[in-house]
Design an enzyme around this catalytic site. Sequence first.
Site, PDB file in Angstrom:
ATOM      1  N   CYS A 171      30.572  17.455 164.715  1.00  0.00           N
ATOM      2  CA  CYS A 171      31.938  17.943 164.492  1.00  0.00           C
ATOM      3  C   CYS A 171      32.008  19.463 164.430  1.00  0.00           C
ATOM      4  CB  CYS A 171      32.486  17.379 163.185  1.00  0.00           C
ATOM      5  SG  CYS A 171      32.518  15.585 163.113  1.00  0.00           S
ATOM      6  N   LYS A 173      39.240  13.771 163.221  1.00  0.00           N
ATOM      7  CA  LYS A 173      38.332  14.782 163.761  1.00  0.00           C
ATOM      8  C   LYS A 173      37.148  15.060 162.825  1.00  0.00           C
ATOM      9  CE  LYS A 173      40.963  18.866 162.139  1.00  0.00           C
ATOM     10  NZ  LYS A 173      39.991  19.621 161.379  1.00  0.00           N
ATOM     11  N   ASP A 174      37.273  14.673 161.550  1.00  0.00           N
ATOM     12  CA  ASP A 174      36.187  14.899 160.596  1.00  0.00           C
ATOM     13  C   ASP A 174      35.108  13.823 160.656  1.00  0.00           C
ATOM     14  OD1 ASP A 174      37.500  17.132 159.728  1.00  0.00           O
ATOM     15  OD2 ASP A 174      38.257  16.246 157.872  1.00  0.00           O
ATOM     16  N   ARG A 203      34.135  26.021 166.861  1.00  0.00           N
ATOM     17  CA  ARG A 203      34.931  25.810 168.076  1.00  0.00           C
ATOM     18  C   ARG A 203      36.036  26.856 168.178  1.00  0.00           C
ATOM     19  NH1 ARG A 203      39.825  23.896 168.531  1.00  0.00           N
ATOM     20  NH2 ARG A 203      39.816  23.238 166.344  1.00  0.00           N
ATOM     21  N   ARG A 204      36.762  27.070 167.084  1.00  0.00           N
ATOM     22  CA  ARG A 204      37.836  28.059 167.095  1.00  0.00           C
ATOM     23  C   ARG A 204      37.276  29.471 167.257  1.00  0.00           C
ATOM     24  NH1 ARG A 204      40.598  25.001 162.025  1.00  0.00           N
ATOM     25  NH2 ARG A 204      41.939  23.554 163.184  1.00  0.00           N
ATOM     26  N   ARG A 222      43.286  28.519 151.679  1.00  0.00           N
ATOM     27  CA  ARG A 222      43.097  29.378 152.858  1.00  0.00           C
ATOM     28  C   ARG A 222      44.302  30.285 153.092  1.00  0.00           C
ATOM     29  NH1 ARG A 222      42.280  25.747 157.435  1.00  0.00           N
ATOM     30  NH2 ARG A 222      42.821  24.001 156.074  1.00  0.00           N
ATOM     31  N   ARG A 251      37.042  29.030 153.954  1.00  0.00           N
ATOM     32  CA  ARG A 251      36.921  27.639 153.532  1.00  0.00           C
ATOM     33  C   ARG A 251      38.009  27.323 152.537  1.00  0.00           C
ATOM     34  NH1 ARG A 251      32.440  24.982 152.707  1.00  0.00           N
ATOM     35  NH2 ARG A 251      33.935  23.369 152.161  1.00  0.00           N
TER      36      ARG A 251
END
Length: 303
Positions: free
Chosen positions: A238, A80-81, A129-130, A153, A147
Amino acid sequence: MNRPVRIGTRDSELAVWQAETVLNALEGTGVPGELIHVKSEGDLDLETPLSELGGKGVFTKALDEALLNGDIDIAVHSYKDLPTDQPLPLQVAAVLKRGDHRDSLVAPKGAGFLEDASAGAVVATGSNRRRAQWLHRFPNHKMADIRGNVHTRLRKVEENEWDGAIFAAAGLQRVGLEDRITEYLDWMVPAPAQGAVAVMVREEDRRIASVVRPLHDPETGLCTGIERELLNRMEAGCSAPVGAYAWLEKNLLILYAVALETDGSLQYDVELSEKPERAPGLGIRAAEALLEKGAGRLIESLR
């Protein structure tokens, strides 16, 4: 081949887990390998929001350079990155069998705050997106930026007054922290190719490409390829508030995708299906359906 395959990876625990999975799979086919750690700008700068650093491509740039320079033979990435446009002479030679594609909520004090939709709460994420999908569902909540690697995190969630933070489920599972998941967010549409690991090689290096080919999972490759096809057609990077998930069910490939305003105020969605052998192009069709509904304006506003 005598020399071990040099496997490039970022040095976060999750990245190393992915690289070791590739290493073990290679050695299972009789091919020796070794890990080479590479630092990326995204790992060194933990304060600047990802969207300002240039999206998730900041995690891949250093590995791209190491691959092009011949310092490593393959690079291992969270699929996904990877940007959907690849101007460099590099290619994905294998996509491993997909792990959990879902997002999850880590809430140290529990998820009870979700039961009262009118109540205010603060939830952390570094993903547009989230953020957009959360605000679409919980418009009274506030979002905080977060981050760092998984452990960083998790520590920030404990130290701050936030009600929770959103993590990729696969990331927590892979480093043995599945017990920190308070709730799986089955309603949230994941990033294209979330949960999948990609192995990248130099285009001209046919020998290495053939070495990693046995690691490829055709079903994962098909589904993630359709998801990334959609992202590419929408010309959305992305970091765009676009989610897509494709899966096989009863000899059909089904694709569900969303595009949202970053504040969650507007959401477009589409669901299409096709027989697997005719599935290539389904992502393009879904993207065009979203663009026709008005999603193009959302993407343009991000630029």
